[in-house]
Design a protein around this motif. Structure first.
Motif, PDB file in Angstrom:
ATOM      1  N   HIS A 110       0.758  -1.308   0.087  1.00 15.87           N
ATOM      2  CA  HIS A 110       0.027   0.024  -0.138  1.00 15.87           C
ATOM      3  C   HIS A 110       1.042   1.279   0.028  1.00 15.87           C
ATOM      4  O   HIS A 110       1.838   1.557   1.050  1.00 15.87           O
ATOM      5  CB  HIS A 110      -1.082  -0.122   1.203  1.00 15.87           C
ATOM      6  N   TRP A 111       0.858   1.854  -1.098  1.00 15.76           N
ATOM      7  CA  TRP A 111       1.881   3.190  -1.391  1.00 15.76           C
ATOM      8  C   TRP A 111       0.935   4.437  -1.314  1.00 15.76           C
ATOM      9  O   TRP A 111      -0.432   4.452  -1.690  1.00 15.76           O
ATOM     10  CB  TRP A 111       2.592   3.034  -2.565  1.00 15.76           C
ATOM     11  N   ALA A 112       1.642   5.589  -1.037  1.00 19.85           N
ATOM     12  CA  ALA A 112       1.021   7.011  -1.388  1.00 19.85           C
ATOM     13  C   ALA A 112       2.029   7.735  -1.865  1.00 19.85           C
ATOM     14  O   ALA A 112       3.200   7.835  -1.666  1.00 19.85           O
ATOM     15  CB  ALA A 112       0.288   7.537   0.022  1.00 19.85           C
ATOM     16  N   GLY A 113       1.713   8.686  -2.800  1.00 17.29           N
ATOM     17  CA  GLY A 113       2.492   9.804  -3.358  1.00 17.29           C
ATOM     18  C   GLY A 113       1.589  11.016  -3.619  1.00 17.29           C
ATOM     19  O   GLY A 113       0.367  11.088  -3.481  1.00 17.29           O
ATOM     20  N   VAL A 114       2.325  12.085  -3.977  1.00 20.02           N
ATOM     21  CA  VAL A 114       1.680  13.072  -4.397  1.00 20.02           C
ATOM     22  C   VAL A 114       1.926  13.585  -6.032  1.00 20.02           C
ATOM     23  O   VAL A 114       3.145  13.698  -6.372  1.00 20.02           O
ATOM     24  CB  VAL A 114       2.209  14.584  -3.579  1.00 20.02           C
TER      25      VAL A 114
END
Length: 346
Positions: A280-284
């Motif tokens: 599970h990843w997050a980025g902008v």
């Protein structure tokens, strides 16, 4: 002290493609990659889709950028001795209204390169039932993790990549010095960090956080990229990247339970097979307010440039835009396309 023409700030997709284009044209450069700044490109799915499904139109500049994209990524695969560019069709379940629109567009010559067929029977038994299914060709994905890591290794071995930070204000020097390198010009390819750059406050950035899952689904075929309110992108060994979300208030790079639930809810309405969540990843995303990249020379400082804001279609756009940017830097063209020129904000 070694003198070069350009410092490239950032080694995400934008900075990497610009560096390879400069290499192609024998322009001396160095890349500055700050260890304290993340590369959102490593989180991105890297999907290539020549269509905009909402109104079933072609992606901006699709006819111009796709031939350049295919040729450039194949060349870079040869240079880096690896495979990271994959052509794969998109399968999209359709409503009755969508089915009629797809059939109409399929008959138009300008869509014949992208809409392969509209089916009434699902080619996959693992999909939740739908009235019809559209198949898109000319699509696929770039494995950004593999590509950017190989590119970093290549630049590092050549001695062209520096791990350093650089901060500028309105007092711009005649030359930019980092370690033992002196450069005449600087190009900022900082992704969403451009919003924090005091030199580019004129650019109207609208960064958006996105979250992506990796799932393991042993009974889900890997023949297509699936797309209906969520994308399901096969990356090999029955692993799939699934996303995405859009969040404008929380711009942290921390994955959230809310994001995961949003993705799995939509995924469960698309496929009917068991899966487990592995990552599970997050980025902008470095999205510009008008959803177009921003390129060109600073309106006040003639040795300061920007190549940024490639956005969700970045994998498609980057090779063509890097080519145009280098033509501009060499003086082969006087103007960049007005849709991407930084002077639209002046």
């Amino acid at each position: 002290m070694k003198e070069v023409r350009f410092l490239i700030v950032g080694q995400g997709l934008a900075g990497t493609m610009l560096a390879f284009e400069m290499l192609e044209h024998n322009i001396p450069f160095r890349i500055i990659s700050s260890p304290n700044k993340s590369k959102t490109s490593l989180v991105a799915a890297g999907m290539i889709n020549p269509l905009v499904f909402k109104r079933l139109t072609k992606s901006w500049m699709a006819d111009q950028v796709l031939p350049v994209m295919h040729k450039r990524y194949r060349e870079l695969e040869n240079l880096l001795s690896a495979s990271f560019f994959f052509e794969k069709k998109i399968l999209k379940p359709l409503s009755e209204q969508e089915m009629q629109l797809w059939k109409e567009k399929q008959e138009k010559p300008e869509f014949s390169s992208f809409i392969e067929s509209v089916l009434t029977n699902s080619p996959l038994t693992s999909l939740v039932g739908s009235l019809a299914y559209g198949i898109v060709k000319g699509s696929g994905y770039l494995n950004l993790v593999v590509f950017l890591q190989l590119a970093e290794q290549y630049f590092r071995e050549k001695g062209w990549l520096l791990e350093a930070g650089i901060q500028l204000n309105e007092n711009i020097p005649d030359f930019f010095e980092v370690e033992d390198i002196r450069a005449e010009n600087i190009v900022f390819c900082e992704g969403y960090h451009l919003a924090e750059n005091p030199l580019f406050q004129l650019v109207k950035m609208n960064p958006a956080k996105g979250e992506v899952l990796q799932i393991y689904a042993p009974d889900l075929p890997e023949e297509f990229i699936l797309n209906k309110r969520v994308f399901v992108l096969p990356v090999g060994n029955h692993r799939f990247k699934v996303g995405s979300t859009y969040e404008w208030d929380d711009l942290s790079e921390t994955p959230t339970e809310k994001g995961k639930n949003s993705i799995t809810e939509r995924l469960d309405n698309l496929i009917k097979t068991d899966y487990t969540i592995e990552e599970h990843w997050a980025g902008v995303r470095p999205t510009v307010a008008d959803r177009r990249p921003v390129l060109g020379v600073h309106p006040k400082h003639k040795n300061v440039f920007v190549f940024n804001g490639l956005g969700t279609k970045g994998v498609m756009l980057a090779p063509w835009l890097a080519r145009e940017m280098v033509k501009y830097l060499k003086g082969e063209i006087r103007n960049l396309p007005p849709e991407v020129d930084i002077h639209r904000f002046v």
